[in-house]
Design an enzyme around this catalytic site. Structure first.
Site, PDB file in Angstrom:
ATOM      1  N   ARG A  69      -3.594   8.799  16.809  1.00 49.26           N
ATOM      2  CA  ARG A  69      -2.825   7.621  17.177  1.00 49.26           C
ATOM      3  C   ARG A  69      -2.663   7.468  18.681  1.00 49.26           C
ATOM      4  NH1 ARG A  69       2.875   5.636  14.989  1.00 49.26           N
ATOM      5  NH2 ARG A  69       3.497   5.202  17.091  1.00 49.26           N
TER       6      ARG A  69
ATOM      7  N   GLU B  74      -5.582   7.665   7.253  1.00 51.39           N
ATOM      8  CA  GLU B  74      -4.624   8.758   7.377  1.00 51.39           C
ATOM      9  C   GLU B  74      -5.304  10.037   6.869  1.00 51.39           C
ATOM     10  OE1 GLU B  74      -1.617   7.863   8.604  1.00 51.39           O
ATOM     11  OE2 GLU B  74      -0.165   9.331   7.904  1.00 51.39           O
TER      12      GLU B  74
ATOM     13  N   GLU C 147       0.830  -1.209   0.000  1.00 51.40           N
ATOM     14  CA  GLU C 147       0.000   0.000   0.000  1.00 51.40           C
ATOM     15  C   GLU C 147       0.860   1.253   0.000  1.00 51.40           C
ATOM     16  OE1 GLU C 147      -3.848  -1.682   2.455  1.00 51.40           O
ATOM     17  OE2 GLU C 147      -2.573  -0.203   3.419  1.00 51.40           O
TER      18      GLU C 147
ATOM     19  N   LYS D 171       2.337   4.517   1.373  1.00 56.08           N
ATOM     20  CA  LYS D 171       2.519   5.059   2.719  1.00 56.08           C
ATOM     21  C   LYS D 171       2.325   6.568   2.611  1.00 56.08           C
ATOM     22  CE  LYS D 171       5.343   4.991   6.872  1.00 56.08           C
ATOM     23  NZ  LYS D 171       5.107   6.359   7.323  1.00 56.08           N
TER      24      LYS D 171
ATOM     25  N   ARG E 226      -2.377   9.907  11.381  1.00 59.90           N
ATOM     26  CA  ARG E 226      -3.247   8.746  11.574  1.00 59.90           C
ATOM     27  C   ARG E 226      -4.576   9.175  12.171  1.00 59.90           C
ATOM     28  NH1 ARG E 226      -1.375   3.388  12.560  1.00 59.90           N
ATOM     29  NH2 ARG E 226      -3.145   1.966  12.378  1.00 59.90           N
TER      30      ARG E 226
ATOM     31  N   LYS F  89       6.916  -1.223   6.964  1.00 59.70           N
ATOM     32  CA  LYS F  89       7.060  -0.009   6.142  1.00 59.70           C
ATOM     33  C   LYS F  89       8.417  -0.045   5.436  1.00 59.70           C
ATOM     34  CE  LYS F  89       8.463   2.463  10.233  1.00 59.70           C
ATOM     35  NZ  LYS F  89       8.363   3.501  11.194  1.00 59.70           N
TER      36      LYS F  89
ATOM     37  N   ARG G 182       4.072  -6.867  19.155  1.00 64.62           N
ATOM     38  CA  ARG G 182       4.297  -8.267  18.818  1.00 64.62           C
ATOM     39  C   ARG G 182       3.867  -8.541  17.390  1.00 64.62           C
ATOM     40  NH1 ARG G 182       3.218 -13.091  21.568  1.00 64.62           N
ATOM     41  NH2 ARG G 182       5.321 -13.626  22.165  1.00 64.62           N
TER      42      ARG G 182
ATOM     43  N   PHE H  84      -7.510   2.738   5.178  1.00 69.97           N
ATOM     44  CA  PHE H  84      -6.855   1.478   4.816  1.00 69.97           C
ATOM     45  C   PHE H  84      -7.322   0.268   5.631  1.00 69.97           C
ATOM     46  CE2 PHE H  84      -3.658   4.265   6.977  1.00 69.97           C
ATOM     47  CZ  PHE H  84      -3.651   3.657   8.232  1.00 69.97           C
TER      48      PHE H  84
HETATM   49  P1  AMP Z   1       5.695   5.525  11.175  1.00 76.90           P
HETATM   50  O1  AMP Z   1       4.830   6.530  11.875  1.00 76.90           O
HETATM   51  O2  AMP Z   1       6.793   6.116  10.387  1.00 76.90           O
HETATM   52  O3  AMP Z   1       6.140   4.418  12.107  1.00 76.90           O
HETATM   53  O4  AMP Z   1       4.772   4.804  10.084  1.00 76.90           O
HETATM   54  C1  AMP Z   1       3.532   4.241  10.415  1.00 76.90           C
HETATM   55  C2  AMP Z   1       2.431   5.241  10.126  1.00 76.90           C
HETATM   56  O5  AMP Z   1       2.281   5.418   8.727  1.00 76.90           O
HETATM   57  C3  AMP Z   1       1.063   4.784  10.564  1.00 76.90           C
HETATM   58  O6  AMP Z   1       0.847   5.012  11.927  1.00 76.90           O
HETATM   59  C4  AMP Z   1       0.150   5.637   9.703  1.00 76.90           C
HETATM   60  O7  AMP Z   1      -0.077   6.882  10.333  1.00 76.90           O
HETATM   61  C5  AMP Z   1       0.980   5.922   8.462  1.00 76.90           C
HETATM   62  N1  AMP Z   1       0.475   5.290   7.223  1.00 76.90           N
HETATM   63  C6  AMP Z   1       0.461   5.880   6.028  1.00 76.90           C
HETATM   64  N2  AMP Z   1      -0.024   5.074   5.087  1.00 76.90           N
HETATM   65  C7  AMP Z   1      -0.361   3.913   5.692  1.00 76.90           C
HETATM   66  C8  AMP Z   1      -0.929   2.684   5.238  1.00 76.90           C
HETATM   67  N3  AMP Z   1      -1.243   2.468   3.956  1.00 76.90           N
HETATM   68  N4  AMP Z   1      -1.111   1.711   6.156  1.00 76.90           N
HETATM   69  C9  AMP Z   1      -0.785   1.907   7.450  1.00 76.90           C
HETATM   70  N5  AMP Z   1      -0.258   3.046   7.930  1.00 76.90           N
HETATM   71  C10 AMP Z   1      -0.045   4.048   7.055  1.00 76.90           C
END
Ligand code: AMP
Length: 512
Positions: free
Chosen positions: A230, A259, A208, A210, A215, A380, A374, A299
């Site tokens: 979040r 998001e 998907e 990113k 969030r 990502k 877990r 998503f």
């Molecule tokens: P990070 O905050 O860098 O750890 O990345 C995770 C965050 O990416 C999630 O908490 C979401 O806010 C954001 N995100 C963006 N696109 C997506 C997606 N397709 N699926 C899940 N999270 C996503």
């Protein structure tokens, strides 16, 4: 519960690296705890103060006080004193704080003094303790660990579940149900260094986009919509466009995960800073909405028609999402059958980057929705290396930056719950960021030599870097090349920062 008991367990947990031993130690502690001790014991174990900031500086802390010979303090007495400390303000506050700290330290044994000192300065912070505490709690109350984990996700807090379990036993877990209108802890993503690594780990998966926004969890029950971040803060009033969008969807009772993002006139994503500014501003929502109109991109679906979907495989949750949400409001994705189909995944990543997004999230198709650290069924992948690190200290700037805290000392989490400094940076900061961090870091200060200000390790900052190099100067034996600040991550706690272990795993080239 006596503080001495907690101090002892905390030391033992930090001293052992065996997860099963940590769990057994915590289980024993929970068996002895009363439900009312829980809201204190759990944060103390993790090195957190329920009161947040106490305003106690180094000067006050560094005064030696003769320790008590025998342990007598209870955790609830300590908590009450910290609450008094946090309330002190106005004229004479330093003297009053010194008096209260003196009273506390005078009643503590030498071991307890050390523990309290660490708690106030943030030194006893124990990395990923909450996950171990969940297991310890399950063991102490003979409840299935998976059920405890699920209850924590639904309650949004380990403490709430621990109190209920200790008071009423495993039957209490039934009370924690998915309810539209009550936010749940979101599922988080781990890091993979490439799509082939991610697809190799997950097999059949969805790749998907990113999106680089904020969030959001959207709850709708009839005409009522609520929006949560979040960290489970209610932001309903700030984003009327999202409420409108949720009300136009087909379902009546649902919980969706997604998001918030914003696009410019050419359809390219606007910067994270603009979206964060919009989501953060409470005043004059109407004008803000005109300047930076935002939209949701979903998503996942956690509940539809009031039905709990959490334990269903992602494929089925996504089918429900598609039923409710029209395609333009769903995140773009490609389905990949496994490593033999890696070209499709690479192609999707390239197209996503070309559209101006930061990377992809690769998701296992069979996985249930689960919060916590877990399992890793969301991975990502971002081409630019970034790390979430913790600010350990900052140096006063020179020249144009005189009077500003500038050069940041950056730390990654270590296996024993502490932080290892990886390097410093003063690059990438905007003027607004400099002003903000100067104020915030002074609030967190615990020590200074006049030049370097040491802070409670609480602020998470996202750092971009070009690679790692070996270094004898830093404790992990490596340092970052060309580290620069991307943004502060106020939505992340230091326990969620990256670890030295994952960093080294991602850079085999520097391993000794
Ligand atoms: P990070 O905050 O860098 O750890 O990345 C995770 C965050 O990416 C999630 O908490 C979401 O806010 C954001 N995100 C963006 N696109 C997506 C997606 N397709 N699926 C899940 N999270 C996503």
């Amino acid at each position: 519960m006596l503080l001495a008991r907690l101090t002892h367990v905390s030391q033992e947990v930090a001293a052992t690296s065996a997860r099963s031993r940590k769990i057994a130690l915590l289980a024993e502690l929970f068996r002895d705890a009363e439900p009312d001790d829980v809201p204190i014991v759990i944060p103390y174990l993790a090195g957190r103060l329920p009161q947040g900031r106490l305003g106690v500086g180094w000067k006050v802390l560094s005064r030696r006080v003769a320790p008590a010979a025998e342990p007598a303090l209870t955790v609830r007495e300590v908590d009450a004193l910290f609450t008094d400390l946090a309330k002190v303000s106005g004229a004479g506050s330093q003297a009053e704080r010194a008096r209260l700290v003196g009273e506390l330290m005078g009643a503590a044994t030498e071991d307890e003094q050390r523990f309290l000192f660490g708690l106030i300065t943030g030194e006893v912070r124990q990395g990923a303790l909450d996950a171990v505490a969940v297991e310890g709690l399950a063991q102490a109350t003979e409840a299935p660990p998976a059920d405890v984990r699920r209850a924590v996700m639904l309650a949004g807090s380990l403490q709430t579940v621990a109190q209920a379990l200790l008071a009423d036993g495993p039957a209490a877990l039934d009370r924690f149900r998915l309810t539209v209108g009550r936010p749940v802890l979101p599922m988080l993503a781990h890091t993979a260094s490439s799509v082939s690594e991610a697809v190799g780990k997950l097999g059949a998966c969805a790749v998907e986009e990113k999106l680089d926004g904020i969030r959001v969890q959207v709850h709708r029950d009839g005409d009522t919509v609520r929006l949560y971040t979040r960290t489970l803060d209610d932001i309903t009033d700030r984003l009327p466009e999202l409420t409108g969008a949720a009300l136009r969807l087909r379902g009546e009772r649902f919980i969706l995960d997604g998001e918030v993002i914003a696009f410019d006139a050419d359809g390219r994503p606007r910067s994270f800073q603009e979206i964060a500014g919009r989501v953060g501003s409470r005043t004059d929502v109407a004008t803000a909405a005109k300047e930076v109109p935002v939209s949701p991109v979903f998503f996942d679906a956690l509940a539809v028609d009031g039905r709990d979907l959490l334990d269903l495989p992602f494929t089925e949750r996504h089918a429900e999402l598609s039923r409710l949400v029209p395609e333009p409001m769903r995140v773009r994705r490609a389905l990949v059958s496994g490593p033999e189909d890696i070209a499709a995944a690479e192609e999707f990543l390239a197209a996503t980057l070309a559209r101006g997004h930061e990377g992809v999230v690769v998701k296992g198709l069979d996985a249930a929705y689960s919060a916590g650290r877990r399992g890793a069924s969301w991975l990502k992948v971002k081409p630019v290396h970034t790390l979430d690190l913790v600010v350990l200290a900052a140096e006063w700037g020179h020249g144009r930056r005189t009077g500003r805290l500038s050069n940041l000392h950056l730390g990654a989490r270590t296996a024993d719950g502490g932080f290892a400094m990886l390097g410093k940076t003063f690059k990438g900061m905007t003027d607004a960021m400099l002003a903000w961090q100067t104020e915030r870091l002074q609030e967190l200060a615990v020590d200074t030599d006049g030049y370097v200000v040491t802070v409670r390790p609480e602020l998470v900052v996202e750092i971009a870097y070009d690679g790692l190099q070996r270094s004898t100067r830093y404790p992990a034996g490596v340092t970052l090349r060309f580290a620069r600040v991307v943004r502060y991550r106020e939505d992340k706690r230091p326990e969620e920062a990256d670890t030295v272990e994952t960093l080294l795993a991602a850079h085999p080239e520097v391993r000794p």
